[in-house]
Design a protein around this motif. Structure first.
Motif, PDB file in Angstrom:
ATOM      1  N   ALA A 145      -0.991   4.167   2.006  1.00  0.00           N
ATOM      2  CA  ALA A 145      -1.096   3.407   0.760  1.00  0.00           C
ATOM      3  C   ALA A 145       0.297   3.040   0.257  1.00  0.00           C
ATOM      4  O   ALA A 145       1.282   3.703   0.566  1.00  0.00           O
ATOM      5  CB  ALA A 145      -1.821   4.255  -0.285  1.00  0.00           C
ATOM      6  N   LYS A 146       0.367   1.992  -0.534  1.00  0.00           N
ATOM      7  CA  LYS A 146       1.637   1.580  -1.122  1.00  0.00           C
ATOM      8  C   LYS A 146       1.960   2.541  -2.248  1.00  0.00           C
ATOM      9  O   LYS A 146       1.182   2.690  -3.184  1.00  0.00           O
ATOM     10  CB  LYS A 146       1.540   0.149  -1.622  1.00  0.00           C
ATOM     11  N   GLY A 173      -1.255  -2.501 -11.385  1.00  0.00           N
ATOM     12  CA  GLY A 173      -1.599  -2.194 -10.002  1.00  0.00           C
ATOM     13  C   GLY A 173      -1.627  -0.711  -9.671  1.00  0.00           C
ATOM     14  O   GLY A 173      -1.945  -0.339  -8.555  1.00  0.00           O
ATOM     15  N   LEU A 174      -1.296   0.137 -10.642  1.00  0.00           N
ATOM     16  CA  LEU A 174      -1.283   1.579 -10.399  1.00  0.00           C
ATOM     17  C   LEU A 174      -2.711   2.090 -10.267  1.00  0.00           C
ATOM     18  O   LEU A 174      -3.541   1.864 -11.139  1.00  0.00           O
ATOM     19  CB  LEU A 174      -0.571   2.304 -11.550  1.00  0.00           C
ATOM     20  N   THR A 175      -2.998   2.774  -9.169  1.00  0.00           N
ATOM     21  CA  THR A 175      -4.344   3.302  -8.966  1.00  0.00           C
ATOM     22  C   THR A 175      -4.411   4.811  -9.162  1.00  0.00           C
ATOM     23  O   THR A 175      -5.452   5.326  -9.538  1.00  0.00           O
ATOM     24  CB  THR A 175      -4.879   2.968  -7.556  1.00  0.00           C
ATOM     25  N   ARG A 176      -3.279   5.517  -8.886  1.00  0.00           N
ATOM     26  CA  ARG A 176      -3.316   6.973  -8.954  1.00  0.00           C
ATOM     27  C   ARG A 176      -1.910   7.508  -9.173  1.00  0.00           C
ATOM     28  O   ARG A 176      -0.939   6.950  -8.661  1.00  0.00           O
ATOM     29  CB  ARG A 176      -3.855   7.492  -7.619  1.00  0.00           C
ATOM     30  N   GLU A 194      -3.597  -1.988  -2.835  1.00  0.00           N
ATOM     31  CA  GLU A 194      -3.158  -2.566  -1.565  1.00  0.00           C
ATOM     32  C   GLU A 194      -2.572  -3.962  -1.739  1.00  0.00           C
ATOM     33  O   GLU A 194      -1.687  -4.371  -0.999  1.00  0.00           O
ATOM     34  CB  GLU A 194      -4.344  -2.604  -0.587  1.00  0.00           C
ATOM     35  N   SER A 195      -3.028  -4.701  -2.740  1.00  0.00           N
ATOM     36  CA  SER A 195      -2.552  -6.072  -2.951  1.00  0.00           C
ATOM     37  C   SER A 195      -1.228  -6.131  -3.704  1.00  0.00           C
ATOM     38  O   SER A 195      -0.659  -7.200  -3.877  1.00  0.00           O
ATOM     39  CB  SER A 195      -3.610  -6.866  -3.724  1.00  0.00           C
ATOM     40  N   THR A 196      -0.696  -4.994  -4.133  1.00  0.00           N
ATOM     41  CA  THR A 196       0.535  -4.950  -4.919  1.00  0.00           C
ATOM     42  C   THR A 196       1.754  -5.158  -4.031  1.00  0.00           C
ATOM     43  O   THR A 196       1.835  -4.607  -2.936  1.00  0.00           O
ATOM     44  CB  THR A 196       0.657  -3.583  -5.627  1.00  0.00           C
ATOM     45  N   ASP A 197       2.710  -5.947  -4.519  1.00  0.00           N
ATOM     46  CA  ASP A 197       3.989  -6.113  -3.838  1.00  0.00           C
ATOM     47  C   ASP A 197       4.808  -4.855  -4.105  1.00  0.00           C
ATOM     48  O   ASP A 197       5.124  -4.541  -5.252  1.00  0.00           O
ATOM     49  CB  ASP A 197       4.707  -7.356  -4.365  1.00  0.00           C
ATOM     50  N   ILE A 198       5.164  -4.120  -3.049  1.00  0.00           N
ATOM     51  CA  ILE A 198       5.807  -2.823  -3.211  1.00  0.00           C
ATOM     52  C   ILE A 198       7.185  -2.948  -3.856  1.00  0.00           C
ATOM     53  O   ILE A 198       7.614  -2.076  -4.616  1.00  0.00           O
ATOM     54  CB  ILE A 198       5.883  -2.056  -1.865  1.00  0.00           C
TER      55      ILE A 198
END
Length: 157
Positions: A44-45, A78-81, A99-103
Motif C-alpha cells: 500500500a502507499k 486520501g488517508l485510509t489508516r 491506492e489512487s493517491t499520488d505518494i
C-alpha cells in the motif's frame, strides 16, 4: 478445429503474416504505454514517520509524541489508516493512503502537517521525520542485536 487453422495458414500465408505483424505492433504499443516496473509495487502507499525521544519510556512516548503526531495527521486527503508503534525512545507512525493517491503529494501534505508540530513536542524530542521512500522488495536483511552485559541504549548506539 486445429486442422482448419493449419489449412488456412498454409493456404493464405500473407493473412497469417499480416495478423502476426498487427499483433506485434499492438503488443509493442501496449508495452510502451504500460506503467509497470520490472518489480511492481504491491504494498500500500504509505508514509512512515519516525520521531526520536531519547530517555522516554514507551508510555511517555505514546502520550507525549505519538498521539500529537497522529492527531496532526488525522484528516489528510486520501488517508485510509493510521498505525503507530511506541517503543523505548522511538515513535513510529505509519500513514496508509488510498491506492489512487499520488505518494509524492501525500508526503508533501505529511511534511506540511509535521512542520506545524515544531515547538509542541517536549524538550529533547527530535522533530518527526518521514522515512525516505523505499520499495517493499528493498529490505534484504534485518538485523537484531542482544547483549547480556550492555544496556539497550548503548547497544543501539
Amino acid at each position: 478445429m486445429l486442422t482448419a487453422i493449419v489449412r488456412l495458414a498454409v493456404a493464405r500465408p500473407g493473412v497469417v503474416v499480416s495478423l502476426a505483424l498487427l499483433l506485434l505492433v499492438y503488443g509493442g504499443y501496449r508495452l510502451y504505454g504500460s506503467q509497470l516496473d520490472i518489480f511492481p509495487e504491491f504494498a500500500a502507499k504509505r508514509v512512515v514517520i519516525q520521531t526520536e525521544a531519547p530517555g522516554y519510556s514507551p508510555e511517555q512516548v505514546e502520550t507525549l509524541v505519538t498521539l500529537p503526531v497522529e492527531k496532526r495527521l488525522g484528516g489528510l486527503l486520501g488517508l485510509t489508516r493510521l498505525r503507530s508503534e511506541s517503543l523505548q525512545g522511538l515513535s513510529v507512525v505509519t500513514a496508509v493512503f488510498a491506492e489512487s493517491t499520488d505518494i509524492y503529494r501525500a508526503r508533501q501534505m505529511v511534511g506540511e502537517r509535521l512542520a506545524a508540530l515544531q515547538g509542541q513536542l517536549p524538550v529533547g524530542v527530535g522533530l518527526p521525520q518521514a522515512v525516505p521512500l523505499s520499495s517493499s522488495s528493498a529490505t534484504v536483511l534485518t538485523l537484531g542485536l542482544a547483549s547480556a552485559s550492555t544496556n539497550l541504549m548503548e547497544l543501539r548506539s
